[in-house]
Scaffold this active site. Structure first.
Site, PDB file in Angstrom:
ATOM      1  N   ASP A 269     -10.671   1.589  -3.717  1.00 31.23           N
ATOM      2  CA  ASP A 269     -11.203   1.223  -2.401  1.00 31.23           C
ATOM      3  C   ASP A 269     -12.719   1.135  -2.436  1.00 31.23           C
ATOM      4  O   ASP A 269     -13.354   0.767  -1.447  1.00 31.23           O
ATOM      5  CB  ASP A 269     -10.790   2.265  -1.362  1.00 31.23           C
ATOM      6  CG  ASP A 269      -9.441   1.924  -0.743  1.00 31.23           C
ATOM      7  OD1 ASP A 269      -8.898   0.857  -1.059  1.00 31.23           O
ATOM      8  OD2 ASP A 269      -8.934   2.740   0.058  1.00 31.23           O
TER       9      ASP A 269
ATOM     10  N   ASP B 156       0.834  -1.199   0.000  1.00 32.14           N
ATOM     11  CA  ASP B 156       0.000   0.000   0.000  1.00 32.14           C
ATOM     12  C   ASP B 156       0.870   1.251   0.000  1.00 32.14           C
ATOM     13  O   ASP B 156       2.071   1.197   0.324  1.00 32.14           O
ATOM     14  CB  ASP B 156      -0.894  -0.043   1.254  1.00 32.14           C
ATOM     15  CG  ASP B 156      -2.216   0.672   1.070  1.00 32.14           C
ATOM     16  OD1 ASP B 156      -2.326   1.495   0.146  1.00 32.14           O
ATOM     17  OD2 ASP B 156      -3.144   0.415   1.868  1.00 32.14           O
TER      18      ASP B 156
END
Ligand code: DGJ
Length: 717
Positions: free
Chosen positions: A510, A445
């Site tokens: 997301d 990430d």
């Protein structure tokens, strides 16, 4: 000497003019030309006349329009040597051709700079790759401000599609007309970004999915970038693409070189579907390499199921539920490391939290493996929270400008990976985890943007940071060749072909809301093939939009990517579990061809009816998703046509997820579908030609629902 070089691929021709002592340029890039095309004649008939009042010579912008040429629009090179050498004039000095690759060396007339242009046309995919190297061959430092690559935009290019977005809303297309002047798309976020995906598609006015001329460009780079479309008063149009450098970022000492990132380009007379077909072929052949030939496993990701609330027994139970429905890889997301109970602390301290995991990660990993699943772990190696042991020990390790405001993003700072000590610490931290635990996969990430990203000398460090991230991934890959990596950055803020050389999946967004996902995935699919487009079935009520969708809509959307689940499976009813299982079974049954197939996007008179398909490479079968994004405009939906099939093949039609007797999805089914669903029904076999021309009637769909249609070759007619 013939100065013209003709590169050909399965579909395209590129003709490069390499005049001695002048600068090279592309005279033609388009449909493949016949063997007997006379290149000299082609060049002559395409050379324009001088016009009244113009400079004495016509110059094509070529590969490097500069301040020294009579182009009068943006220069591809800008830099200087203490105020001198600001408008260098280049000439071609060497041409080297090896099969479909051409190396063009150009030197500045006044000694000091050497530019090497590498251009390669991929024979199968027709993707043109371009990369420049600029070397300071002078005796003093050369301050490089920018070096862009340049490709022509032929006169049929009338408008441009670019891609913007935000967190949870990546890959939003926008169109602009090419007019006199510049269209400028700049990314200053220090990562690929949600807002400016590094790509542009130019094409005929209103270019669409199937039959329009298009030229698509993608910059394979994960830092700052700039894409510019230029049109000058002479009608010259060109694209400039490259890294956007910060002031003083690149100073070339004598003998030093700067390499641009690669620019990938596709010419397609078959519209956007042709663009994606060619890019996907290229990605599959040249950028992607899966460590093993295995099919893309179904993921179960813990993020939206438990967030930071990690409890060993809950996680084990989640894994067991996952295995029971057919998940094949369990990814332990954020929250597993020391003190990490929310997003305010602990990044940089890459050891397992002893409170949550008193026996380390082994008990969880062993459980996951005992269920036959792979184990993946979330990390965010480039970052540090001020509330961390690492930051307390080394507050100076971050990218910053001493004396200026330290601006955190998601409560975190960016580590300066160009510093050897920092790089080694992070490599060691990951290395320790990978040595100690049986980890198959890292979800990598990167959750903040770079601002005031000064290195130890206070100089701009974005270029060095981007290259250091690549180096870190490359070093890990060398030591752990079986490790797979997912590139995630607050969802889809680091999706590009630069990072793709080092990873195996993108976390596309997301947003697990199927409605948003339909658009995000549609436009992401122009550049990335389904097998790397992470796509999860989220909770019924989306955590990021609070919309609620049926399991069918969520699963039918996720089917068209690398499928996963990101929800608390323990809360599903028996019926939902059984339904979920059916979707996973379908995915597993068909992924071997869907992940090698051709992605096509259809068009429909109602623009809120979205048609996405994957056609087997040999066109023997295909699966399509017809998604209704809004309330249909009409009470009776117009027939749907399906692109990409084989015209002469007869296809049988099935609806894998319509249950007999049920009226879902949508309203009343046309009579022919009812009989398809009946046992002993007449077989409806239509040729590809028919399906691609008049199409078929489907039930009018409810808003925010979808329908899957499958075609299987039945006979040759
Ligand atoms: C942002 C990612 O995009 C999410 O999927 C999740 O991994 C969180 N970070 C964790 O902090």
């Amino acid at each position: 000497m013939n100065s013209l070089i003709h590169l050909t691929s399965s579909q395209n021709s590129v003709i490069i003019d390499t005049p001695e002592g002048r600068m090279p340029s592309i005279v033609y890039w388009g449909k493949k030309l016949g063997e007997n095309t006379c290149l000299e004649t082609l060049k002559k008939v395409l050379t324009p006349a001088l016009f009244p009042g113009c400079m004495a010579e016509y110059e094509a912008p070529g590969f490097l329009p500069t301040f020294s040429m009579a182009i009068f629009s943006h220069s591809a090179l800008s830099g200087h040597r203490n105020g001198q050498d600001w408008a260098p004039e280049f000439q071609l000095t060497r041409v080297k051709r090896e099969q479909n690759c051409v190396l063009l060396t150009c030197c500045s007339k006044l000694p000091g700079l050497e530019l090497t242009i590498k251009l390669e046309l991929c024979p199968e995919s027709s993707v043109l790759s371009l990369g420049y190297k600029l070397t300071n061959s002078g005796e003093t430092d050369y301050q490089l401000d920018q070096l862009f690559m340049c490709l022509p935009l032929f006169p049929w290019c009338r408008e441009v599609m670019s891609f913007t977005g935000r967190w949870c809303r990546e890959f939003q297309p926008q169109r602009q007309k090419i007019a006199m002047g510049s269209l400028v798309y700049e990314n200053l976020k220090g990562r690929t970004s949600h807002d400016h995906f590094p790509a542009l598609i130019a094409g005929e006015e209103g270019f669409g999915e199937q039959n329009s001329q298009t030229a698509a460009f993608h910059l394979g780079w994960s830092g700052n970038h700039c894409l510019r479309v230029e049109k000058n008063q002479q009608g010259q149009q060109y694209l400039l693409a490259g890294e956007l450098l910060m002031p003083g970022e690149i100073k070339l000492a004598p003998g030093e070189s700067y390499h641009t990132p690669a620019l990938y380009a596709v010419y397609s007379p078959e519209g956007l579907s042709g663009v994606s077909r060619n890019f996907h072929t290229f990605v599959r052949e040249h950028l992607l390499s899966f460590p093993s030939g295995k099919e893309r496993p179904v993921h179960l990701n813990t993020w939206e199921a438990v967030y930071f609330d990690h409890k060993l027994e809950d996680l084990k139970s989640l894994a067991s539920h996952g295995a029971a429905v057919g998940a094949e890889r369990f990814i332990l997301d954020d929250g597993w490391f020391k003190g990490r109970n929310n997003d305010t602390s602990s990044l940089g301290d890459w050891t397992v939290d002893p409170g949550k995991y008193p026996g380390g990660l082994t008990p969880l990993i062993s459980h996951v493996k005992s269920l036959g699943m792979e184990f993946g772990l979330w990390v965010e190696p480039e970052m540090v929270n001020p509330d961390s042991d690492l930051y307390r020990r080394h507050p100076d390790w971050i990218l910053h400008i001493p004396g200026q405001t330290l601006i955190p993003g998601r409560y975190q700072y960016v580590l300066d990976l160009s510093r050897p000590g920092v790089f080694d610490y992070i490599f060691k931290s990951l290395d320790n985890l990978l040595t100690e635990y049986n980890i198959d996969y890292l979800k990598w990430d990167m959750n903040r943007e770079l601002i005031q990203a000064g290195n130890a000398l206070g100089k701009a460090g974005i270029n060095a940071q981007t290259r250091s991230v690549y180096k870190l991934m490359d070093k890990l890959e060398k030591k752990y060749p079986h490790l797979e990596i997912e590139s995630c950055s607050s969802g889809g803020a680091r999706i590009d072909y630069g990072i793709l050389k080092r990873c195996h999946r993108f976390w596309t967004s997301d947003c697990n809301d199927a409605l948003e996902r339909q658009t995000i995935q549609k436009y992401a699919s122009l550049f990335i093939p389904p097998e790397i487009m992470g796509s999860h079935i989220g909770p019924a009520k989306s955590h990021t939009t609070r919309r609620t969708h049926s399991l069918a809509f969520r699963a039918q959307t996720a089917l068209f990517g690398h499928m996963g689940i990101e929800a608390d499976l323990r809360s599903l009813s028996q019926a939902e579990t059984a339904e979920l299982k059916r979707y996973l079974e379908f995915y597993k049954k068909h992924r071997s061809w869907m992940h090698r197939g051709t992605v096509v996007r259809g068009e429909h008179p109602d623009i809120s009816t979205q048609i996405t398909g994957i056609v087997n490479k040999d066109k023997s079968c295909a699966v399509f998703c017809i998604a209704q994004l809004k309330m249909p405009e009409q009470s009776v939906m117009d027939p749907v046509v399906f692109p990409g099939l084989s015209p002469l093949t007869g296809y049988s039609i099935t609806f894998p997820f319509i249950q007999k007797g049920e009226n879902n999805p949508g309203q009343e089914k046309p009579a022919w579908i009812k009989s398809v669903l009946e046992e002993n029904s007449p077989d409806f076999i239509l040729t590809g030609e028919q399906l691609m021309t008049h199409g078929i009637r489907l039930p009018t769909l409810d808003p925010e629902s979808a329908l899957i249609v499958k075609f299987d070759a039945a006979e040759e007619s």
